[in-house]
Design a protein around this motif. Sequence first.
Motif, PDB file in Angstrom:
ATOM      1  N   UNK A 116     -25.374  13.422  76.980  1.00  0.00           N
ATOM      2  CA  UNK A 116     -24.457  12.491  76.325  1.00  0.00           C
ATOM      3  C   UNK A 116     -23.144  13.199  75.985  1.00  0.00           C
ATOM      4  N   UNK A 117     -22.240  13.300  76.953  1.00  0.00           N
ATOM      5  CA  UNK A 117     -20.988  14.045  76.742  1.00  0.00           C
ATOM      6  C   UNK A 117     -20.103  13.492  75.638  1.00  0.00           C
ATOM      7  N   UNK A 118     -20.280  12.220  75.266  1.00  0.00           N
ATOM      8  CA  UNK A 118     -19.424  11.635  74.240  1.00  0.00           C
ATOM      9  C   UNK A 118     -19.968  11.809  72.823  1.00  0.00           C
ATOM     10  N   UNK A 119     -21.162  12.413  72.713  1.00  0.00           N
ATOM     11  CA  UNK A 119     -21.742  12.635  71.380  1.00  0.00           C
ATOM     12  C   UNK A 119     -21.957  14.116  71.082  1.00  0.00           C
ATOM     13  N   UNK A 120     -21.689  14.974  72.059  1.00  0.00           N
ATOM     14  CA  UNK A 120     -21.982  16.395  71.909  1.00  0.00           C
ATOM     15  C   UNK A 120     -20.735  17.225  72.149  1.00  0.00           C
ATOM     16  N   UNK A 121     -20.454  18.142  71.231  1.00  0.00           N
ATOM     17  CA  UNK A 121     -19.411  19.156  71.413  1.00  0.00           C
ATOM     18  C   UNK A 121     -20.115  20.445  71.810  1.00  0.00           C
ATOM     19  N   UNK A 122     -19.884  20.882  73.031  1.00  0.00           N
ATOM     20  CA  UNK A 122     -20.596  22.033  73.593  1.00  0.00           C
ATOM     21  C   UNK A 122     -19.771  23.302  73.416  1.00  0.00           C
ATOM     22  N   UNK A 123     -20.400  24.388  72.927  1.00  0.00           N
ATOM     23  CA  UNK A 123     -19.736  25.675  72.755  1.00  0.00           C
ATOM     24  C   UNK A 123     -20.405  26.741  73.617  1.00  0.00           C
ATOM     25  N   UNK A 124     -19.585  27.534  74.281  1.00  0.00           N
ATOM     26  CA  UNK A 124     -20.071  28.705  75.005  1.00  0.00           C
ATOM     27  C   UNK A 124     -19.157  29.882  74.724  1.00  0.00           C
ATOM     28  N   UNK A 125     -19.611  31.072  75.076  1.00  0.00           N
ATOM     29  CA  UNK A 125     -18.834  32.270  74.768  1.00  0.00           C
ATOM     30  C   UNK A 125     -19.108  33.370  75.775  1.00  0.00           C
ATOM     31  N   UNK A 172     -13.116  35.492  73.935  1.00  0.00           N
ATOM     32  CA  UNK A 172     -13.051  34.316  74.793  1.00  0.00           C
ATOM     33  C   UNK A 172     -14.257  33.413  74.540  1.00  0.00           C
ATOM     34  N   UNK A 173     -13.982  32.187  74.163  1.00  0.00           N
ATOM     35  CA  UNK A 173     -15.017  31.174  74.006  1.00  0.00           C
ATOM     36  C   UNK A 173     -14.416  29.841  74.439  1.00  0.00           C
ATOM     37  N   UNK A 174     -15.265  28.845  74.559  1.00  0.00           N
ATOM     38  CA  UNK A 174     -14.786  27.539  75.031  1.00  0.00           C
ATOM     39  C   UNK A 174     -15.603  26.433  74.387  1.00  0.00           C
ATOM     40  N   UNK A 175     -14.953  25.322  74.180  1.00  0.00           N
ATOM     41  CA  UNK A 175     -15.644  24.131  73.706  1.00  0.00           C
ATOM     42  C   UNK A 175     -15.344  22.987  74.669  1.00  0.00           C
ATOM     43  N   UNK A 176     -16.396  22.268  75.013  1.00  0.00           N
ATOM     44  CA  UNK A 176     -16.290  21.077  75.858  1.00  0.00           C
ATOM     45  C   UNK A 176     -16.511  19.891  74.930  1.00  0.00           C
ATOM     46  N   UNK A 177     -15.463  19.124  74.724  1.00  0.00           N
ATOM     47  CA  UNK A 177     -15.469  18.115  73.669  1.00  0.00           C
ATOM     48  C   UNK A 177     -15.549  16.694  74.214  1.00  0.00           C
ATOM     49  N   UNK A 178     -16.097  15.753  73.418  1.00  0.00           N
ATOM     50  CA  UNK A 178     -15.919  14.338  73.746  1.00  0.00           C
ATOM     51  C   UNK A 178     -14.424  14.032  73.818  1.00  0.00           C
ATOM     52  N   UNK A 179     -14.053  13.109  74.669  1.00  0.00           N
ATOM     53  CA  UNK A 179     -12.625  12.859  74.899  1.00  0.00           C
ATOM     54  C   UNK A 179     -11.867  12.576  73.606  1.00  0.00           C
ATOM     55  N   UNK A 180     -12.481  11.827  72.697  1.00  0.00           N
ATOM     56  CA  UNK A 180     -11.790  11.475  71.469  1.00  0.00           C
ATOM     57  C   UNK A 180     -11.548  12.646  70.543  1.00  0.00           C
ATOM     58  N   UNK A 181     -12.300  13.725  70.727  1.00  0.00           N
ATOM     59  CA  UNK A 181     -12.163  14.885  69.848  1.00  0.00           C
ATOM     60  C   UNK A 181     -11.159  15.916  70.368  1.00  0.00           C
ATOM     61  N   UNK A 182     -10.774  15.810  71.626  1.00  0.00           N
ATOM     62  CA  UNK A 182      -9.825  16.794  72.187  1.00  0.00           C
ATOM     63  C   UNK A 182      -8.493  16.781  71.430  1.00  0.00           C
TER      64      UNK A 182
END
Length: 486
Positions: A308-317, A328-338
């Motif tokens: 569910x990409x629109x309900x989960x903010x994914x973090x990696x590092x 260096x880290x990254x977050x993959x956010x729901x579109x509304x949260x960007x």
Amino acid sequence: MEVSQTNSGAEFLSAAGIDLHLEPKGPGVRAGLTDALRQAVRTGRLVPGTRLPASRTLAADLGMARSTVTECYAELVAEGWLTAQQGSGTRVAARPGPGAGGPTPPQPHRMHRRPAQGLVPGAEDFAEFPRTAWVAAARRALAAAPYDAFGYGDPLGRIELRSALAEYLARVRGVYAEPERIIISAGFHQGLGLLARALKAQGVRAVAVESYGLDLYRELLADAGLDIPALRVDADGARTGDLATLPGVGAVLLTPAHQFPTGVALAPGRRAAVLDWAHRTGGLIVEDDYDGEFRYDRQPIGALQGLDPERVAYFGTASKSLAPALRLAWMVLPKGWVPRVAAVKGPVEVTSVLDQLTFAELIASGGFDRHVRAMRQRYRRRRDQLITALAEHAPGVRVTGMAAGLQAVVELPPGTERAALRSAAQHGLLVSGLTEFRHEGLTTGSHGSDRAALVVNYSAVSDSAWPRALDTLCRIMPPGPGRRPG
């Protein structure tokens, strides 16, 4: 120009690629220069070994006779402030310590090194950083970098890295990751802080956290003005069904693929429960996938975000797979949260653009995959050796959790954790107790809160130091049936 006898200004002298800042003053030109150099050495501003400009260069810079500079240097050599050797030039001399009657320039600060037998979570064997592959990727990235890469940068991160990560995360972790959804941050800590501030700005009052985890991140959320109620963790991961009983919670921070530090995976029913909660309440799931690449018994569990990409903010590092120093880290956010997180981050990129380009090239070239595969084999071997050694030498304990990650939980007999930690310290072994990671809101005796265990990071030492560290760990274990104390 000639330096006047009353000159109180600063002259900037350049020689041998080093800038010298002097303030000549005194009754004469030579005396003023001599006093300025002597003072710079005395205070430690010019440290021992610093090479000074050649007399001809310094004379030209100051507009004075070369003989004046030569005489100044000769006087300071005679006094012991400088040394002069053929072919080496004129340098600042080493000064004796206080006991010898001379000044001691300030010494550079030396960081305390972690003991070789440190097995605490959060440390890695940094000797395994892929220097050759990184340098090669940096060379290629710099050669191909467009001119605008040397500016202040896109606050979301370089498009080259966001595109490379989108492909990599989709392929390896099952993440739905368009480049437009990705924001690069200077480590997970900064990224979580940005999201915490964005959550607060949206009116969120509380973020639920797992009952075991790093207090560093709990404190970060609390500092943002958010409450941090605990979700209890058991053999099936966080009890996400309890979210319905926690009032005011607008988000939840989870480590679903490999709970830190207990080492369990979030069970399928609980994954479904947290997604249902997010749909029902509009809450946000914050997924910390800190070591998702490192599963040893089978393919890693896919990221929750892929469901569910629109309900989960994914973090990696990159901290666990490469090195924390890269930031260096990254977050993959729901579109509304960007846009919300981007507004908090601001208009200036704080992560090195050159490191972003290098990492993008390392991913695109396959070098990152090769490095991760090599480290996966190495860590799996370490974990197997840990289990075998403990089974042979410490039958009173057992290793729990999945065959994954960089650390393992060693379960101890009840009431023995403190004694094991004291024994470890006496033997020069740094290791953490499970209690260290427990949420302060859990009372002693509540479900799972009285476990006695050590959290052993088997990735933290070099190959040469590992056998000794493992032997020491076995010797400090509480005695089991038929086993004498070590």
